[in-house]
Design an enzyme around this catalytic site. Structure first.
Site, PDB file in Angstrom:
ATOM      1  N   GLU A 217      58.929  82.147  66.236  1.00 38.25           N
ATOM      2  CA  GLU A 217      59.587  83.329  66.813  1.00 38.25           C
ATOM      3  C   GLU A 217      59.026  83.788  68.156  1.00 38.25           C
ATOM      4  O   GLU A 217      58.417  84.858  68.273  1.00 38.25           O
ATOM      5  CB  GLU A 217      59.525  84.489  65.820  1.00 38.25           C
ATOM      6  CG  GLU A 217      60.314  84.248  64.569  1.00 38.25           C
ATOM      7  CD  GLU A 217      60.509  85.506  63.727  1.00 38.25           C
ATOM      8  OE1 GLU A 217      60.040  86.575  64.130  1.00 38.25           O
ATOM      9  OE2 GLU A 217      61.148  85.408  62.678  1.00 38.25           O
TER      10      GLU A 217
ATOM     11  N   GLU B  26      62.254  81.336  57.048  1.00 43.20           N
ATOM     12  CA  GLU B  26      61.928  82.664  56.514  1.00 43.20           C
ATOM     13  C   GLU B  26      63.221  83.361  56.134  1.00 43.20           C
ATOM     14  O   GLU B  26      64.249  83.185  56.796  1.00 43.20           O
ATOM     15  CB  GLU B  26      61.214  83.557  57.547  1.00 43.20           C
ATOM     16  CG  GLU B  26      59.791  83.180  57.829  1.00 43.20           C
ATOM     17  CD  GLU B  26      59.116  84.088  58.863  1.00 43.20           C
ATOM     18  OE1 GLU B  26      59.478  85.283  58.956  1.00 43.20           O
ATOM     19  OE2 GLU B  26      58.230  83.582  59.568  1.00 43.20           O
TER      20      GLU B  26
HETATM   21  C1  BGP Z   1      58.992  87.591  61.074  1.00 41.37           C
HETATM   22  C2  BGP Z   1      57.609  87.007  61.169  1.00 41.37           C
HETATM   23  C3  BGP Z   1      56.799  87.106  59.924  1.00 41.37           C
HETATM   24  C4  BGP Z   1      57.033  88.357  59.112  1.00 41.37           C
HETATM   25  C5  BGP Z   1      58.492  88.738  59.025  1.00 41.37           C
HETATM   26  C6  BGP Z   1      58.749  90.091  58.418  1.00 41.37           C
HETATM   27  O1  BGP Z   1      59.379  88.032  62.328  1.00 41.37           O
HETATM   28  O2  BGP Z   1      57.685  85.657  61.544  1.00 41.37           O
HETATM   29  O3  BGP Z   1      55.466  86.875  60.244  1.00 41.37           O
HETATM   30  O4  BGP Z   1      56.170  89.356  59.417  1.00 41.37           O
HETATM   31  O5  BGP Z   1      59.128  88.700  60.272  1.00 41.37           O
HETATM   32  O6  BGP Z   1      58.580  91.076  59.390  1.00 41.37           O
HETATM   33  P1  BGP Z   1      57.888  92.437  59.103  1.00 41.37           P
HETATM   34  O7  BGP Z   1      56.552  92.077  58.561  1.00 41.37           O
HETATM   35  O8  BGP Z   1      57.824  93.120  60.409  1.00 41.37           O
HETATM   36  O9  BGP Z   1      58.747  93.123  58.131  1.00 41.37           O
END
Ligand code: BGP
Length: 466
Positions: A165, A372
């Site tokens: 990302e 993810e």
């Molecule tokens: C993505 C990232 C992750 C994770 C996820 C959830 O952008 O790659 O590392 O953190 O989002 O986001 P958040 O933790 O802000 O809810």
């Protein structure tokens, strides 16, 4: 019969800073996040990953749980400063040992590792030495780090991705200032982003030169953008948003070039990205093998004459943030008919089918892994059990959305819900939970299976039929 291909992989994901802890254990160097999270006002209630969920010391217990869950693959990232405390040069053998042991433990349980080389924890030494991603020097440093990883782990690991990302660590690091290095300087950000693409291309090149037996990809988030109305202004705003959030990040790694209209706009407004001789050929010659697609939500877009900046909801109090706007370009607005999480993320499973469809349409039928996908929530504990039915509903609907994309012909090869275990949410602390496994922060970080654990176990066992 299941719509998922026979060799479709069911897994789950994490990232080093969010689970490992051991921030200074056994010779590890400091990362940008080790420092940033200790600065006042940067993270929710000052939470940090110093200990995180101590996966560094408890990985065998965690892998046993992965095996019990039935996971066939595990996506994790390597902490660059754990291997190279100064970012380059001297190798920390204890760090190599940790990942080597983790990989062996996974393989012993028939779990295929998928390594992300960079999930945002930059060696602080490189930030201080030459400004990290701002400098072209990072490209050589990253290549050195990538080669070290291939050399030490390439005999056992087949699935690799370079970056996670870019829009987030560059966008938030250099444009909104919410991540390290806390800058609001689009010019530096655009050039830093260019260095990420070059570093990716170099690392892909090295992967092939070193004849690593496997595939190498790039992980991007995809938030499909839809216009809030049919007006030409909103549609144009949406086109710009999609160009900036999606095409800018995917084109250079899948086509080896930037989207032409946006490139011209950026160069006119900011004079960047600056191309050195050889950059174009490097990008063109080193296209990735697959894309890792992270999907959480969609974003509705409107034209924008007024809103500049934004405020993030990091508390989980609905409506406490303010949506992002770039005056004169576009703003992200709430869907009046949408269903939202407590962090104001729209729950929209159809968006995942759309996201996959948009990739196929623009780049052809390339291999895709959903790297993810998940629901951040404060899971209630009732009579000692962690109840997370909303997560089950979310994941079930999104698995169906992937099935629909596969039925339409997309080559989706695996699914990694975020996350295997509750972990540190960068800006939201430990209260925003995503895992199948709960971690009790009041009881020595004890692990406990949630409702969703048993459910996902059945999903995997039935190859997505559940
Ligand atoms: C993505 C990232 C992750 C994770 C996820 C959830 O952008 O790659 O590392 O953190 O989002 O986001 P958040 O933790 O802000 O809810």
């Amino acid at each position: 019969m299941s719509v998922f291909p026979k060799d479709f992989l069911w897994g789950a994901a994490t990232a080093s800073y969010q689970v490992e802890g051991g921030f200074d254990a056994d010779g590890k160097g400091l990362s940008n996040w080790d420092l940033f999270s200790h600065l006042p006002g940067t993270t929710y209630q000052g939470t940090n990953g110093d200990v995180a969920v101590d996966h560094y010391h408890r990985f065998r217990e965690d892998v046993a749980l992965m095996a019990e869950l039935g996971m066939q693959t595990y996506r994790f990232s390597i902490s660059w400063p754990r291997l190279l405390p100064q970012g380059r040069g001297e190798v920390n053998e204890a760090g190599i040992q940790f990942y080597s042991d983790l990989i062996d433990e996974l393989l012993r349980h028939n779990i295929k590792p998928m390594i992300t080389l960079y999930h945002w924890d930059l060696p602080q030494a490189l930030q201080e030495e030459f400004g990290g991603w701002e400098s072209r020097e990072i490209v050589d440093a990253f290549d050195e780090y990538a080669r070290l990883c291939y050399q030490r782990f390439g005999d056992r690991v087949e699935l690799w991705s370079t970056f996670n990302e870019t829009i987030v660590f560059i966008g938030m690091g250099y444009i909104t200032g919410a991540h390290p290095p806390k800058l609001t300087d689009p010019k530096k950000g655009i050039q830093a982003c260019h260095h990420v693409f070059l570093a990716n291309a170099r690392a892909v090149k090295s992967f092939r030169e070193m004849k690593i037996n496997g595939q190498i990809g790039f992980v991007n988030v995809l938030q499909p953008n839809d216009p809030i109305s049919d007006s030409p202004e909103d549609r144009r705003a949406c086109e710009l948003a999609e160009g900036i959030f999606t095409h800018w990040l995917y084109d250079p790694v899948l086509k080896g070039e930037y989207p032409a209209e946006l490139l011209a706009m950026a160069q006119q407004a900011f004079g960047v990205p600056y191309f050195a001789p050889g950059d174009e050929a490097l990008l063109k010659g080193n296209i990735v093998d697959f894309i890792g697609l992270n999907y959480y939500k969609r974003e509705m877009v409107a034209h924008n004459d007024d809103v500049e900046g934004y405020a993030i909801n990091t508390s989980g109090q609905k409506g406490s943030g303010r949506e992002l706007g770039f005056k004169g370009l576009f703003k992200l607005v709430r869907n009046p008919n949408g269903v939202y999480t407590d962090w104001d993320w729209e729950v929209y499973p159809q968006g995942l089918t759309d996201a996959i469809g948009r990739i196929v349409k623009r780049y052809g039928n390339i291999p895709i892994y959903i790297t993810e996908n998940g629901l951040g929530a404060k899971d209630p504990i009732v009579e000692g059990e962690v109840h997370d039915q909303p997560r089950i509903d979310y994941l079930r609907d999104h698995i169906q959305a992937i099935g629909a994309a596969i039925e339409q012909g997309a080559d989706v090869r695996g699914y990694y819900p975020w996350s295997f275990i509750d972990l540190l949410s960068w800006l939201n602390g430990y209260q925003k939970q995503y895992g199948f496994v709960y971690v009790d922060h009041d009881n020595n970080l004890a692990r406990k299976k949630k409702q969703s654990f048993g459910w996902y176990q059945r999903v995997i066992a039935s190859h997505g039929e559940q």
